[in-house]
Write a protein that holds these residues in place. Structure first.
Motif, PDB file in Angstrom:
ATOM      1  N   GLY A  58       3.919  92.471  19.447  1.00 47.97           N
ATOM      2  CA  GLY A  58       5.293  92.133  19.069  1.00 47.97           C
ATOM      3  C   GLY A  58       6.041  93.353  18.548  1.00 47.97           C
ATOM      4  N   LEU A  59       7.324  93.406  18.871  1.00 53.40           N
ATOM      5  CA  LEU A  59       8.130  94.554  18.440  1.00 53.40           C
ATOM      6  C   LEU A  59       8.574  94.394  16.984  1.00 53.40           C
ATOM      7  CD1 LEU A  59       9.664  97.155  19.086  1.00 53.40           C
ATOM      8  CD2 LEU A  59      11.465  95.771  20.111  1.00 53.40           C
ATOM      9  N   GLY A  60       9.059  93.221  16.651  1.00 57.13           N
ATOM     10  CA  GLY A  60       9.571  92.994  15.298  1.00 57.13           C
ATOM     11  C   GLY A  60       8.493  93.166  14.246  1.00 57.13           C
ATOM     12  N   ALA A  61       7.276  92.719  14.561  1.00 54.44           N
ATOM     13  CA  ALA A  61       6.213  92.720  13.559  1.00 54.44           C
ATOM     14  C   ALA A  61       5.431  94.035  13.531  1.00 54.44           C
ATOM     15  CB  ALA A  61       5.258  91.560  13.827  1.00 54.44           C
ATOM     16  N   PHE A  62       5.686  94.919  14.479  1.00 56.84           N
ATOM     17  CA  PHE A  62       4.908  96.168  14.546  1.00 56.84           C
ATOM     18  C   PHE A  62       5.023  96.954  13.242  1.00 56.84           C
ATOM     19  CE2 PHE A  62       4.149 100.606  15.918  1.00 56.84           C
ATOM     20  CZ  PHE A  62       2.913 100.431  16.511  1.00 56.84           C
ATOM     21  N   GLY A  63       6.217  96.911  12.654  1.00 56.83           N
ATOM     22  CA  GLY A  63       6.461  97.665  11.426  1.00 56.83           C
ATOM     23  C   GLY A  63       5.861  97.034  10.177  1.00 56.83           C
ATOM     24  N   LEU A  64       5.195  95.892  10.317  1.00 57.38           N
ATOM     25  CA  LEU A  64       4.557  95.289   9.136  1.00 57.38           C
ATOM     26  C   LEU A  64       3.406  96.163   8.645  1.00 57.38           C
ATOM     27  CD1 LEU A  64       4.272  91.533  10.229  1.00 57.38           C
ATOM     28  CD2 LEU A  64       5.778  92.482   8.461  1.00 57.38           C
ATOM     29  N   LEU A  87       5.905  88.236   9.359  1.00 54.27           N
ATOM     30  CA  LEU A  87       5.161  88.257   8.106  1.00 54.27           C
ATOM     31  C   LEU A  87       4.679  86.854   7.738  1.00 54.27           C
ATOM     32  CD1 LEU A  87       4.226  89.806   5.599  1.00 54.27           C
ATOM     33  CD2 LEU A  87       6.498  89.449   4.603  1.00 54.27           C
ATOM     34  N   GLN A  88       5.459  85.855   8.112  1.00 57.43           N
ATOM     35  CA  GLN A  88       5.115  84.463   7.795  1.00 57.43           C
ATOM     36  C   GLN A  88       3.724  84.114   8.351  1.00 57.43           C
ATOM     37  OE1 GLN A  88       7.143  82.292   5.876  1.00 57.43           O
ATOM     38  NE2 GLN A  88       5.152  81.277   5.833  1.00 57.43           N
ATOM     39  N   ASP A  89       3.388  84.643   9.520  1.00 59.66           N
ATOM     40  CA  ASP A  89       2.082  84.328  10.115  1.00 59.66           C
ATOM     41  C   ASP A  89       0.938  84.861   9.255  1.00 59.66           C
ATOM     42  OD1 ASP A  89       2.838  82.950  12.561  1.00 59.66           O
ATOM     43  OD2 ASP A  89       3.777  84.847  13.106  1.00 59.66           O
ATOM     44  N   LEU A  90       1.094  86.097   8.740  1.00 57.90           N
ATOM     45  CA  LEU A  90       0.041  86.655   7.890  1.00 57.90           C
ATOM     46  C   LEU A  90      -0.015  85.894   6.566  1.00 57.90           C
ATOM     47  CD1 LEU A  90       0.884  90.207   9.025  1.00 57.90           C
ATOM     48  CD2 LEU A  90      -1.428  89.277   9.161  1.00 57.90           C
ATOM     49  N   GLU A  91       1.147  85.446   6.091  1.00 59.36           N
ATOM     50  CA  GLU A  91       1.164  84.648   4.859  1.00 59.36           C
ATOM     51  C   GLU A  91       0.509  83.283   5.087  1.00 59.36           C
ATOM     52  OE1 GLU A  91       5.240  84.946   3.621  1.00 59.36           O
ATOM     53  OE2 GLU A  91       4.844  86.858   2.603  1.00 59.36           O
ATOM     54  N   ASN A  92       0.748  82.713   6.247  1.00 59.21           N
ATOM     55  CA  ASN A  92       0.078  81.444   6.566  1.00 59.21           C
ATOM     56  C   ASN A  92      -1.441  81.634   6.627  1.00 59.21           C
ATOM     57  OD1 ASN A  92       2.535  80.163   6.769  1.00 59.21           O
ATOM     58  ND2 ASN A  92       2.569  80.107   9.015  1.00 59.21           N
ATOM     59  N   MET A  93      -1.859  82.790   7.129  1.00 58.91           N
ATOM     60  CA  MET A  93      -3.298  83.066   7.251  1.00 58.91           C
ATOM     61  C   MET A  93      -3.991  83.036   5.889  1.00 58.91           C
ATOM     62  SD  MET A  93      -4.277  83.572  10.357  1.00 58.91           S
ATOM     63  CE  MET A  93      -5.881  84.282  10.053  1.00 58.91           C
ATOM     64  N   MET A  94      -3.300  83.535   4.877  1.00 63.93           N
ATOM     65  CA  MET A  94      -3.965  83.657   3.565  1.00 63.93           C
ATOM     66  C   MET A  94      -3.756  82.424   2.681  1.00 63.93           C
ATOM     67  SD  MET A  94      -1.676  86.314   1.380  1.00 63.93           S
ATOM     68  CE  MET A  94      -0.883  87.402   2.517  1.00 63.93           C
ATOM     69  N   GLU A  95      -2.969  81.462   3.148  1.00 64.13           N
ATOM     70  CA  GLU A  95      -2.671  80.290   2.328  1.00 64.13           C
ATOM     71  C   GLU A  95      -3.913  79.391   2.176  1.00 64.13           C
ATOM     72  OE1 GLU A  95       0.919  77.021   2.417  1.00 64.13           O
ATOM     73  OE2 GLU A  95      -0.141  77.441   4.280  1.00 64.13           O
ATOM     74  N   PRO A  96      -4.270  79.057   0.927  1.00 61.49           N
ATOM     75  CA  PRO A  96      -5.454  78.207   0.732  1.00 61.49           C
ATOM     76  C   PRO A  96      -5.195  76.755   1.117  1.00 61.49           C
ATOM     77  CG  PRO A  96      -4.803  79.323  -1.318  1.00 61.49           C
ATOM     78  CD  PRO A  96      -3.683  79.476  -0.348  1.00 61.49           C
ATOM     79  N   LEU A  97      -6.272  75.996   1.290  1.00 59.03           N
ATOM     80  CA  LEU A  97      -6.205  74.563   1.599  1.00 59.03           C
ATOM     81  C   LEU A  97      -6.759  73.777   0.419  1.00 59.03           C
ATOM     82  CD1 LEU A  97      -7.668  74.596   5.231  1.00 59.03           C
ATOM     83  CD2 LEU A  97      -5.254  74.570   4.565  1.00 59.03           C
ATOM     84  N   PRO A  98      -6.312  72.581   0.143  1.00 67.06           N
ATOM     85  CA  PRO A  98      -5.145  71.982   0.761  1.00 67.06           C
ATOM     86  C   PRO A  98      -3.877  72.680   0.309  1.00 67.06           C
ATOM     87  CG  PRO A  98      -6.031  70.533  -0.945  1.00 67.06           C
ATOM     88  CD  PRO A  98      -6.911  71.729  -0.903  1.00 67.06           C
ATOM     89  N   THR A  99      -2.883  72.685   1.186  1.00 65.02           N
ATOM     90  CA  THR A  99      -1.615  73.316   0.827  1.00 65.02           C
ATOM     91  C   THR A  99      -0.866  72.390  -0.127  1.00 65.02           C
ATOM     92  OG1 THR A  99      -0.619  72.297   2.745  1.00 65.02           O
ATOM     93  CG2 THR A  99      -1.379  74.539   3.031  1.00 65.02           C
TER      94      THR A  99
END
Ligand code: 6YU
Length: 495
Positions: free
Chosen positions: A196-202, A432-444
């Motif tokens: 992805g172009l937008g996320a490359f700079g993350l 960035l939301q995708d990486l934040e979703n990755m680290m979110e604990p369960l249950p949300t």
């Protein structure tokens, strides 16, 4: 209290070890790591080629300076060369691309001068730099990094290189093809069209000239492991399913079911399995299944393959000061980073070799780099076939038909059942939301974190690295530490 909380960590890579370390130091008594294989370290894996130490997985400390915890630990354990410790080394800002001295060969057996390739190398570097800015602008004028680079090179070449003769222009386009393949290795992607172009700079770089561990990266793992209580890790114990609860159930809300049938009850589980494993096994690994927003991020983030092919020679055929060797295919004017017929021409994806230095330590060993589906196909070949492919390539590009490697060794990360590839990259449309979703604990949406997530794929800006993985392990340990510091006695897990 934290003494009684039962915590299971799935995976004994650097993130799992880092989490355990932090929890044990903070006074947690019931911490256990469950690891599928017979060893610690995961994608940190040191091997041997003859008498030489080689890295099958992670190679460098990216950005070795004060802010990098891997650098700080390696320094503390005395694992680095004096050079890497100097302030000059730590202050160098290389933006993720070390300034290596190259040797460049073409498919008709010519060795090029630096001046022939420099304009394309410079343009490419500027475009990488520019691409990082799209993230802050919040808009993506192209669908992928590949699209962006090709379109921009075409546009700029029409302006800046309009007076350059056809042969020189072709060479520059071959350089772009080669550099796209380099970036596939850096990102661990099949093609830059997948990034992805937008996320490359993350992805953020740290200052410092990348350095290696003279005694092997696994020295870091060994040192950390000796500081953990004996018996904390159970090896050869793959986890089959993590049973968690959608509610704030108090008593041992998590059950970890192992493949061998053992069921471990816990208050919390920290899952550190690689993203590649998660992509493949998420539907069986979690009961109930992952919430949809988390699953979509698992799917959107990319996890491709980057492999190494180590090749040893009796004597060098490259320049004494050479640090990297690039191969330019003269039929690649179209700025391509994918090979049309993988079975016949997989070797065209190998961008070249890095030279293992210093020679006194390693002898004459090169490390070839190959990413993508071509790399995955390479894994299915015998060592003999890979050796043959590499030998033919080197003979053709150097024009020297007598060059013969002494031995080779390659990595096979895609077919490693517990990794399923190499490392994470932001796919098309990622944010960035995708990486934040990755680290979110369960249950949300509850305060009770039953299932926590660590590992390189969960770090918002250092994904794909050892320091990112390490920091993610500490982060999840800290989440539990602060949870037990803030809760009232009535909410504590029962004895
Ligand atoms: C870095 C570098 N480097 C090269 C290659 C590779 C990687 N990285 P782990 O996988 O370690 O642990 C998980 C454990 O879980 C494991 O032990 C499993 O067996 C276990 N497991 C799985 N399933 C299980 C189950 N069901 N039950 C129980 N256990 C289970 N990083 O800093 N420097 O030079 C490289 C490189 C070939 C493969 C690398 C490098 C990546 C790191 O190796 C990796 O992130 C961490 O080790 C992961 O640790 P972990 O704990 O998360 O997982 C500009 C720009 C662009 C953006 N990218 C640029 C960055 C460049 C990235 N560079 C990489 C380059 C190389 C060469």
């Amino acid at each position: 209290n934290r003494v009684n909380a039962k915590i299971v960590i799935v995976g004994c890579g650097i993130s799992g070890i880092a989490a355990a370390h932090r929890l044990v130091k903070a006074g947690f008594h019931h911490v256990r790591i469950v690891e599928a294989t017979a060893r610690s370290g995961g994608r940190i894996k040191t091997g041997r080629l003859g008498d030489n130490i080689i890295e099958i997985g992670a190679n460098w400390i990216h950005g070795p300076s004060e802010e990098n915890p891997v650098f700080c630990l390696a320094r503390q354990y005395g694992l680095l060369d004096p050079e890497a410790l100097t302030p000059e080394n730590q202050a160098m800002d290389i933006g993720g691309h070390p300034p290596w001295v190259p040797n460049v060969f073409t498919s008709s057996g010519r060795k090029l001068n630096i001046e022939d390739v420099a304009p394309a190398v410079e343009m490419f570097a500027e475009l990488l730099e520019e691409s990082s800015e799209f993230q802050s602008q919040g808009g993506e004028p192209y669908a992928s990094m590949g699209d962006f680079i090709r379109s921009e090179v075409r546009r700029q070449a029409a302006e800046k290189w309009k007076d350059v003769d056809a042969a020189a222009l072709s060479t520059r386009l071959h350089v772009v093809s080669n550099l796209l393949k380099v970036e596939c290795c850096v990102n661990g992607s099949h093609s830059m069209d997948d990034v992805g172009l937008g996320a490359f700079g993350l992805y953020k770089t740290l200052p410092g000239l990348d350095c290696t561990f003279p005694g092997g990266y696994e020295g870091l793992i060994k040192n950390l492991m000796t500081e953990l209580p004996g018996g904390l890790v159970t090896y050869n114990q793959p986890v089959h399913c993590v049973h968690w609860s959608n509610t704030e159930k108090r008593e041992n809300p998590v059950v970890i079911e192992c493949e061998a049938g053992e069921r471990i009850t816990a208050d919390h589980v920290i899952v550190t399995v690689p993203l590649g494993y998660l992509k493949k096994h998420h539907s069986t690994l979690f009961r109930p299944p992952l919430p949809l927003h988390k699953l979509h991020s698992v799917q959107r983030l990319g996890f491709g393959t980057n492999n190494k092919i180590f090749v040893e020679f009796d004597s060098p055929w490259w320049d004494a000061d050479c640090e990297v060797i690039y191969y330019l295919w003269e039929d690649e004017d179209a700025m391509v980073d994918q090979v049309p017929d993988i079975q016949r021409s997989w070797i065209k994806k190998l961008f070249g070799f890095t030279v293992l230095k210093p020679t006194e330590r390693y002898g004459h060993v090169l490390c070839g780099w190959i990413a993508g589906h071509e790399s995955e196909y390479m894994e299915t070949l015998s060592e003999q076939e890979v050796m043959q492919g590499v030998t033919q390539l080197i003979r053709r590009f150097t024009g020297n038909p007598t060059i013969t490697p002494r031995r080779i060794l390659r990595s096979q990360w895609f077919h490693d059942p517990w990794t399923c590839g190499s490392y994470t990259y932001p796919g098309r449309g990622c944010s960035l939301q995708d990486l934040e979703n990755m680290m979110e604990p369960l249950p949300t949406k509850t305060s009770q974190a039953q299932v926590l997530f660590a590992g390189e794929a969960t770090h918002p800006c250092y994904y794909s690295t050892v320091h990112g993985a390490l920091l993610s392990g500490w982060r999840e340990a800290d989440r539990l530490i602060s949870h037990y510091s803030s809760i009232s006695p009535s909410e504590l897990p029962s004895m």
